[in-house]
Design a protein around this motif. Sequence first.
Motif, PDB file in Angstrom:
ATOM      1  N   ALA A  21       0.843  -1.213   0.000  1.00 18.61           N
ATOM      2  CA  ALA A  21       0.000   0.000   0.000  1.00 18.61           C
ATOM      3  C   ALA A  21       0.874   1.257   0.000  1.00 18.61           C
ATOM      4  O   ALA A  21       0.577   2.232  -0.703  1.00 18.61           O
ATOM      5  N   ARG A  22       1.968   1.232   0.768  1.00 15.37           N
ATOM      6  CA  ARG A  22       2.838   2.426   0.814  1.00 15.37           C
ATOM      7  C   ARG A  22       3.512   2.663  -0.541  1.00 15.37           C
ATOM      8  O   ARG A  22       3.653   3.799  -0.985  1.00 15.37           O
ATOM      9  N   GLU A  24       2.377   1.731  -3.494  1.00 11.73           N
ATOM     10  CA  GLU A  24       1.368   2.183  -4.469  1.00 11.73           C
ATOM     11  C   GLU A  24       1.037   3.664  -4.269  1.00 11.73           C
ATOM     12  O   GLU A  24       0.969   4.430  -5.235  1.00 11.73           O
ATOM     13  N   THR A  25       0.862   4.076  -3.022  1.00 12.29           N
ATOM     14  CA  THR A  25       0.543   5.489  -2.754  1.00 12.29           C
ATOM     15  C   THR A  25       1.695   6.387  -3.183  1.00 12.29           C
ATOM     16  O   THR A  25       1.498   7.425  -3.814  1.00 12.29           O
ATOM     17  N   TRP A  26       2.905   5.956  -2.846  1.00 11.30           N
ATOM     18  CA  TRP A  26       4.092   6.757  -3.205  1.00 11.30           C
ATOM     19  C   TRP A  26       4.208   6.881  -4.724  1.00 11.30           C
ATOM     20  O   TRP A  26       4.426   7.975  -5.261  1.00 11.30           O
ATOM     21  N   LYS A  29       1.988   9.261  -6.668  1.00 17.04           N
ATOM     22  CA  LYS A  29       2.346  10.682  -6.567  1.00 17.04           C
ATOM     23  C   LYS A  29       3.690  11.004  -7.201  1.00 17.04           C
ATOM     24  O   LYS A  29       3.971  12.153  -7.510  1.00 17.04           O
TER      25      LYS A  29
END
Length: 365
Positions: A21-22, A24-26, A29
């Motif tokens: 999840a980290r 993918e979020t990073w 952006k």
Amino acid sequence: MRPDPVTPNPIPRDRAKRIAARVETWFAKNARDLPWRTSPRDPWMSLLSEILAQQTQISRVAERIPALFSTFPSPTHLAHAPEQSILALWSGLGYYSRARNLHKSAQMIRDSFDGNVPSAVDDLLKLPGVGRYTAGAIASMVFNQRAPIVDGNVRRVIMRIEGADLDPANKATDQYAWAQSQRLVNACTSPALFNEGLMELGALICTPRAPKCAQCPLSRSCRARRANLQDQIPAPKKPAARKAIHHAAVIVTDAAGKILAEQRPARGLWANLWQAPTLESAERAPTPRQITAELGVRKLKPAGHFLFKTTHRDVHFHIYSAHPAEPSPGTPRGEFLSPEAIAAKPLATPHRRILLEIAPATARP
Ligand code: SF4
């Protein structure tokens, strides 16, 4: 003192989910703007970019991909093109077997997959030059399948986040990385986003030297960072033994300013590319006597020397200018071509330098 190596364990599902999840979020952006990162992804452009990126820096791939894609906008276009036309577009990129394999892959895609890049890992693996990493990259990043990927960047990130102080030269380390990559991709939300994000993280943040841990989305989960081992995992690989070889290249020009050029043999280094007539030796630089006898030239005059490094070889180029030894005993090898005609041929970087930079400065009509 360095602590004992950590025993690698499979990443537990909850931890894998958090890490994925980290990433993918990073990545959502921070993804670089690259020509093949279109929405939706073009499978063919993605395959071209992955093959190119195997041994070429991403910035260079980004520069060269538009010309390749506009000349060969589909596998079928490339499948019908002569091999020399793709080699010419590949000039200067090195590892020319990639271009030849891409040509064969395009023909296989045309003949066996109705002209469409296949989506299944097993089908992608049938394409010449496509290995497990590239197949996983296309299947996940283009077709959003839960296929694992492991390249140098991904292996390094996985070893660091898990604090896995394993020998990178050991086959078991590879198996470990593939197993962890599978666990991670099984736990993510979007395989396309996660796999590409993991690669991007390895390229931009978790770099081989001086990783930017303060900017890393995984810093709180990273075991190497916690143990202050991020600069030591993975341990550096022993450099491969290098081989020195000698190429004596002879520049011959005619009265019209055309330059003698020949095609290299169909096998081996720079296969089928073009060069100034060249005599090669594994031991030492060929002597002028050997060069004049073998290449059918006379009045040899030194015109410079340079070293060109490939991955495993130091190629010493010894440049000469000469006149053709006509009418006998022999005719020089190759054909006289204008600089423009030479520039349109497939040329490796050192041969481009010899034929298009050194030759005009040393012309002896
Ligand atoms: S915290 Fe540092 S070592 Fe760990 S994954 Fe991030 S960049 Fe790499």
